[in-house]
Design a protein around this motif. Structure first.
Motif, PDB file in Angstrom:
ATOM      1  N   HIS A 158       0.841  -1.204   0.000  1.00  0.00           N
ATOM      2  CA  HIS A 158       0.000   0.000   0.000  1.00  0.00           C
ATOM      3  C   HIS A 158       0.874   1.251   0.000  1.00  0.00           C
ATOM      4  O   HIS A 158       2.026   1.215   0.397  1.00  0.00           O
ATOM      5  N   ARG A 159       0.252   2.323  -0.415  1.00  0.00           N
ATOM      6  CA  ARG A 159       0.936   3.620  -0.360  1.00  0.00           C
ATOM      7  C   ARG A 159       0.606   4.279   0.978  1.00  0.00           C
ATOM      8  O   ARG A 159      -0.462   4.007   1.555  1.00  0.00           O
ATOM      9  N   PRO A 160       1.463   5.188   1.450  1.00  0.00           N
ATOM     10  CA  PRO A 160       1.211   5.841   2.740  1.00  0.00           C
ATOM     11  C   PRO A 160      -0.173   6.490   2.826  1.00  0.00           C
ATOM     12  O   PRO A 160      -0.806   6.463   3.877  1.00  0.00           O
ATOM     13  N   ALA A 161      -0.640   7.050   1.701  1.00  0.00           N
ATOM     14  CA  ALA A 161      -1.928   7.739   1.717  1.00  0.00           C
ATOM     15  C   ALA A 161      -3.084   6.785   2.031  1.00  0.00           C
ATOM     16  O   ALA A 161      -4.172   7.222   2.418  1.00  0.00           O
ATOM     17  N   GLU A 162      -2.840   5.494   1.875  1.00  0.00           N
ATOM     18  CA  GLU A 162      -3.912   4.516   2.110  1.00  0.00           C
ATOM     19  C   GLU A 162      -3.930   4.008   3.561  1.00  0.00           C
ATOM     20  O   GLU A 162      -4.708   3.128   3.893  1.00  0.00           O
ATOM     21  N   LEU A 163      -3.028   4.553   4.386  1.00  0.00           N
ATOM     22  CA  LEU A 163      -2.899   4.092   5.767  1.00  0.00           C
ATOM     23  C   LEU A 163      -3.432   5.147   6.740  1.00  0.00           C
ATOM     24  O   LEU A 163      -3.446   6.340   6.434  1.00  0.00           O
ATOM     25  N   SER A 164      -3.842   4.689   7.905  1.00  0.00           N
ATOM     26  CA  SER A 164      -4.268   5.624   8.955  1.00  0.00           C
ATOM     27  C   SER A 164      -3.022   6.253   9.595  1.00  0.00           C
ATOM     28  O   SER A 164      -1.891   5.794   9.355  1.00  0.00           O
ATOM     29  N   GLY A 165      -3.258   7.294  10.442  1.00  0.00           N
ATOM     30  CA  GLY A 165      -2.136   7.972  11.077  1.00  0.00           C
ATOM     31  C   GLY A 165      -1.296   7.028  11.922  1.00  0.00           C
ATOM     32  O   GLY A 165      -0.058   7.043  11.867  1.00  0.00           O
ATOM     33  N   GLY A 166      -1.958   6.189  12.708  1.00  0.00           N
ATOM     34  CA  GLY A 166      -1.237   5.253  13.561  1.00  0.00           C
ATOM     35  C   GLY A 166      -0.426   4.265  12.747  1.00  0.00           C
ATOM     36  O   GLY A 166       0.724   3.940  13.089  1.00  0.00           O
ATOM     37  N   GLU A 167      -1.021   3.807  11.670  1.00  0.00           N
ATOM     38  CA  GLU A 167      -0.307   2.850  10.794  1.00  0.00           C
ATOM     39  C   GLU A 167       0.913   3.517  10.161  1.00  0.00           C
ATOM     40  O   GLU A 167       1.981   2.914  10.064  1.00  0.00           O
ATOM     41  N   ARG A 168       0.732   4.746   9.744  1.00  0.00           N
ATOM     42  CA  ARG A 168       1.861   5.466   9.125  1.00  0.00           C
ATOM     43  C   ARG A 168       3.005   5.629  10.135  1.00  0.00           C
ATOM     44  O   ARG A 168       4.171   5.475   9.795  1.00  0.00           O
ATOM     45  N   GLN A 169       2.641   5.931  11.380  1.00  0.00           N
ATOM     46  CA  GLN A 169       3.706   6.121  12.361  1.00  0.00           C
ATOM     47  C   GLN A 169       4.418   4.799  12.642  1.00  0.00           C
ATOM     48  O   GLN A 169       5.625   4.765  12.848  1.00  0.00           O
ATOM     49  N   ARG A 170       3.694   3.708  12.591  1.00  0.00           N
ATOM     50  CA  ARG A 170       4.342   2.402  12.780  1.00  0.00           C
ATOM     51  C   ARG A 170       5.319   2.130  11.626  1.00  0.00           C
ATOM     52  O   ARG A 170       6.409   1.588  11.831  1.00  0.00           O
ATOM     53  N   VAL A 171       4.870   2.503  10.454  1.00  0.00           N
ATOM     54  CA  VAL A 171       5.764   2.335   9.291  1.00  0.00           C
ATOM     55  C   VAL A 171       7.019   3.194   9.485  1.00  0.00           C
ATOM     56  O   VAL A 171       8.140   2.747   9.221  1.00  0.00           O
ATOM     57  N   ALA A 172       6.815   4.430   9.979  1.00  0.00           N
ATOM     58  CA  ALA A 172       7.959   5.322  10.200  1.00  0.00           C
ATOM     59  C   ALA A 172       8.908   4.721  11.239  1.00  0.00           C
ATOM     60  O   ALA A 172      10.138   4.820  11.113  1.00  0.00           O
ATOM     61  N   ILE A 173       8.340   4.079  12.241  1.00  0.00           N
ATOM     62  CA  ILE A 173       9.191   3.443  13.264  1.00  0.00           C
ATOM     63  C   ILE A 173       9.954   2.264  12.638  1.00  0.00           C
ATOM     64  O   ILE A 173      11.150   2.080  12.867  1.00  0.00           O
ATOM     65  N   ALA A 174       9.246   1.505  11.827  1.00  0.00           N
ATOM     66  CA  ALA A 174       9.904   0.372  11.146  1.00  0.00           C
ATOM     67  C   ALA A 174      11.045   0.871  10.263  1.00  0.00           C
ATOM     68  O   ALA A 174      12.117   0.271  10.205  1.00  0.00           O
ATOM     69  N   ARG A 175      10.805   1.981   9.566  1.00  0.00           N
ATOM     70  CA  ARG A 175      11.862   2.560   8.722  1.00  0.00           C
ATOM     71  C   ARG A 175      13.064   2.969   9.574  1.00  0.00           C
ATOM     72  O   ARG A 175      14.213   2.745   9.188  1.00  0.00           O
ATOM     73  N   ALA A 176      12.777   3.558  10.736  1.00  0.00           N
ATOM     74  CA  ALA A 176      13.875   3.998  11.611  1.00  0.00           C
ATOM     75  C   ALA A 176      14.679   2.805  12.134  1.00  0.00           C
ATOM     76  O   ALA A 176      15.869   2.944  12.435  1.00  0.00           O
ATOM     77  N   LEU A 177      14.041   1.656  12.182  1.00  0.00           N
ATOM     78  CA  LEU A 177      14.713   0.493  12.780  1.00  0.00           C
ATOM     79  C   LEU A 177      15.358  -0.440  11.751  1.00  0.00           C
ATOM     80  O   LEU A 177      16.026  -1.390  12.142  1.00  0.00           O
ATOM     81  N   ILE A 178      15.138  -0.175  10.496  1.00  0.00           N
ATOM     82  CA  ILE A 178      15.569  -1.131   9.463  1.00  0.00           C
ATOM     83  C   ILE A 178      17.076  -1.398   9.510  1.00  0.00           C
ATOM     84  O   ILE A 178      17.533  -2.501   9.237  1.00  0.00           O
TER      85      ILE A 178
END
Lengths: 249, 506
Positions: A158-178
């Motif tokens: 999915h694209r970020p625009a298709e995610l809720s705010g909480g989901e986007r922040q989880r993705v951002a956390i995952a990116r920070a941890l990669i």
């Protein structure tokens, strides 16, 4: 919530950080000689009102910005055995890429990329265009592991625009941890979320710290969020006015 | 926005490619047309001419770099046209058989039977296609090949000339790119009236030719006028040639210009001197004594090089042969020293025309190049705008560890990719337009009544439609570079962005 899992050895030693912004001819001092000490696996929160300089401090710790130069009383940031303030641009890039993970209030995901690509981009930058090819499988496997952990494994295309705010922040956390950093810098990670979602994000971070032994520096203006950290550093007008919590200096 | 940048590159690449191909094709066609009646190298000694040319031709044709050679006489004269107009004209005395071997003479003959209509003659209105004239056209063609015409009144076959198709003004060029010969012309009569004269020259038309003959020292002797029947007309493709040239048999010109073989005599200075007639044994006034033969002369020998031979090398070889030829006839033919500048390639001879068209092509390309160069600024503006829009993303990349050069490279690579796609599409579009340019032109004419390449104005029936690979490659590379160049400054700007400010950008 206080935790005592932080070790005594310091990971970050910040001394005499000053920062002044120049708005045209007007000088706006933001930080007035901040000293800070962060131990391994510690979770500290920098608490302060808007404009207190907490985000600036976080940017300087993360190597995105540099403190002012004062030859008579120089600033220093020591990360492990490395002096961040003396690093050149290339070394700072490597530091940001491998040692530090950033989480921002507004997620800052790249809208053209899907979720998996957004998470992997940190590794693409770390290994470079050609090096990434040899690491790709391992990186994607770790990205999927993180997505699975954050309950987003079905959203990877999915694209970020298709995610809720909480989901986007989880993705951002995952990116920070990669890239498996030792230090996570989070700037108001729940500031753009409702209370419940914000709590869930904090739970994720707490769980991460528990399982991965991350050192976390979080910036917030919310006392309730600050209360979950090991230590709270209160910043007012660019000065540390109080440190509370476990092992506070 | 990237699509806009791509379109800008595509359009500029297509425009340049079309312009360069059409103008280059125009030059190539023009040059080939000009070359068709000149041969590759000329050996020329104007007006007075030079003797022993047949021996020179023999020597030239023995060389492996040379395919053939032909003698011609080239001079200026006056032509009296059917309506009594008198014009200045270039007269070429040729030997049609050898001239055709060296040039494309028979290809230029206009009035001949055609089996297929020419490119623009869609309704087949060309008189040369008409089956009822096939026999006549074949006869006209045959007359042109032999430079003769049968005179029905005298029952004799006479030497004849072939006129440039535009000389008389009696052939009307149509929008189909063919000629519509007028049935008759008019001539003023002394009593103030007018009378009809034949309009179609190969069918009974004739012209008067006047030349000024020179003696072997170059002094004018007297003007000579002859009526020359017209066997046919030719079209070379160069308007200036077709408007002011006539071919006549070599022998005719040799006679008119006194360049034919003649006896050398020793004049008797004493008018009262006598001698014994060897036939009658009686005394008679002393006759001039024949002391030798003055051989026939021509002004020019045209040389055709062997296929693939380098033109300049052929020219140098011709000069060497001429030097050897001169050594055999010292004092009788122009010295090789004098001939140094008289042995020239067709490119040297047409340098003015070729350079003019080359300069015109260069100028048009320069103008279009400048116009297309604006696409650099267009790409720059588009990339500048894109980078402004992506400021926050740049900050994110920097926060994730991207270097300044890495960010700059990202945009330069993006510019290169857009350039590659735009230039590829532009090259493909330009190629498609050029190879279909005549169909497109016809469609524009039919649909909007827009005729840019009017065959009545332009001499080539069709717009040149050939794309040269090297030109396409150059235009493609320049198109890509345009985009890369346009992306450089924005890329540099993106690299210099403060990551903190970029992250805070709203």
């Amino acid at each position: 919530m206080m935790s005592n899992q932080a070790s005594q050895s310091p990971i970050l030693d910040v001394k005499n950080i000053r920062k002044t912004y120049h708005l045209g001819r007007v000088k706006v001092p933001v930080l007035h000689g901040v000293d800070l000490n962060v131990r391994h696996k510690e979770w500290i929160t920098i608490l302060g009102a808007s404009g207190s300089g907490k985000s600036t401090l976080m940017h300087i710790i993360g190597g995105l910005d540099r403190p002012d130069r004062h030859p008579e009383n120089p600033a220093s940031i020591i990360y492990g055995d490395r002096v961040i303030t003396s690093m050149g641009a290339g070394a700072l890039n490597a530091y940001r890429s491998t040692e530090v993970g950033f989480v921002f209030q507004f997620y800052h995901l790249l809208p053209e990329l899907d979720i998996l690509q957004n998470i992997c981009i940190g590794s693409m930058i770390r290994y470079g265009r050609f090096g990434y090819r040899s690491h790709r499988k391992g990186v994607e496997s770790r990205a999927m592991e993180l997505l699975d952990r954050f309950g987003l494994s079905d959203r990877m295309k999915h694209r970020p625009a298709e995610l809720s705010g909480g989901e986007r922040q989880r993705v951002a956390i995952a990116r920070a941890l990669i890239n498996e950093p030792a230090l996570l810098l989070a700037d108001e990670p729940t500031g753009n979320l409702d209370l419940k979602t914000g709590e869930s994000i904090l739970d994720v971070l707490a769980e991460l710290r528990q399982s991965s032994g991350l050192t976390m520096v979080m910036v917030t203006h919310d006392e309730r969020i600050a209360a979950r950290a090991d230590r709270v550093i209160r910043l007012i007008d660019g000065r540390v006015v109080e440190q509370t919590g476990v092992g506070s200096a | 926005m990237p699509i806009l940048a791509m379109l800008a590159v595509m359009l500029s690449v297509a425009t340049i490619l079309i312009t360069w191909s059409v103008m280059g094709g125009f030059l190539k066609t023009l040059v080939n047309s000009g070359r068709s009646l000149i041969g590759d190298v000329t050996v020329s000694w104007p007006n007075v001419g030079f003797a022993h040319y047949e021996e020179l031709i023999g020597m030239l044709e023995e060389d492996e770099m040379i395919d053939g050679a032909t003698p011609i006489i080239e001079t200026f004269g006056l032509i009296q046209l059917p309506d009594d107009r008198i014009e200045l004209i270039t007269i070429k005395g040729i030997d049609p058989v050898s001239y055709d071997r060296v040039t494309n003479y028979t290809d230029t003959i206009w009035w001949k039977p055609l089996e297929e209509p020419t490119a623009k003659d869609r309704d087949g209105s060309d008189v040369r296609l008409d089956p009822q004239f096939t026999g006549a056209m074949a006869m006209f063609e045959s007359n042109a090949v032999t430079l003769t015409r049968f005179n029905q009144d005298s029952g004799q076959t006479e030497r004849a000339g072939v006129l440039g198709v535009e000389v008389t003004g009696l052939n009307i060029r149509t929008e189909d790119g063919i000629y519509d010969p007028r049935a008759f012309g008019f001539r003023a009569t002394p009593d103030g009236g007018v009378e009809r004269v034949p309009g179609f020259m190969p069918a009974g038309g004739s012209v008067g030719l006047t030349v000024l003959s020179l003696d072997s020292t170059g002094k004018p002797v007297d003007p000579v006028t002859r009526t020359i029947p017209i066997a046919n007309e030719f079209q070379s493709g160069i308007f200036e040639i077709d408007q002011s040239t006539i071919f006549v048999p070599l022998e005719t010109m040799q006679e008119m210009l006194r360049l034919d073989e003649a006896r050398k005599v020793e004049l008797v200075e004493n008018p009262f001197a006598t001698e014994v007639d060897p036939v009658t044994g009686k005394r008679r006034p002393k006759m001039s004594e024949v002391v030798g033969i003055d051989p026939a002369r021509v002004t020019t020998v045209l040389v055709r090089s062997a296929d693939g031979a380098d033109l300049q090398e052929v020219r140098d070889r011709v000069y060497e042969i001429y030097t050897a030829f001169e050594e055999k006839h010292v004092g009788e033919v122009p010295s090789s020293f004098s001939m140094e500048n008289q042995i020239r390639t067709w490119e040297d001879l047409n340098a003015t025309m070729i350079n003019a068209v080359k300069k015109e092509t260069g100028l048009v390309l320069f103008i279009f190049g400048i116009v297309s160069f604006t696409s650099v600024f267009l790409v720059l503006a588009i990339f500048w705008s894109m980078i402004s829009e992506k400021t926050k993303d740049i900050g994110i990349l920097r926060a994730l560890g991207a270097s300044t050069t890495g960010v700059a490279w990202l945009w330069i690579r993006y510019g290169t990719a857009i350039g590659l796609i735009g230039a590829s599409l532009g090259t493909a579009a330009g190629y498609a337009v050029v190879i279909n340019i005549n169909s497109i032109h016809d469609w524009l004419g039919r649909t909007f009544n827009l005729v840019i390449w009017d065959p009545r104005t332009y001499y080539f029936i069709e717009i040149p439609s050939e794309v040269e690979l090297d030109k396409a490659i150059i235009v493609f590379v320049v198109g890509v570079l345009t985009c890369v160049l346009g992306s450089l400054i924005p890329a540099f700007r993106s690299a210099r962005m403060d990551p903190v400010k970029a992250l805070r950008f709203e």
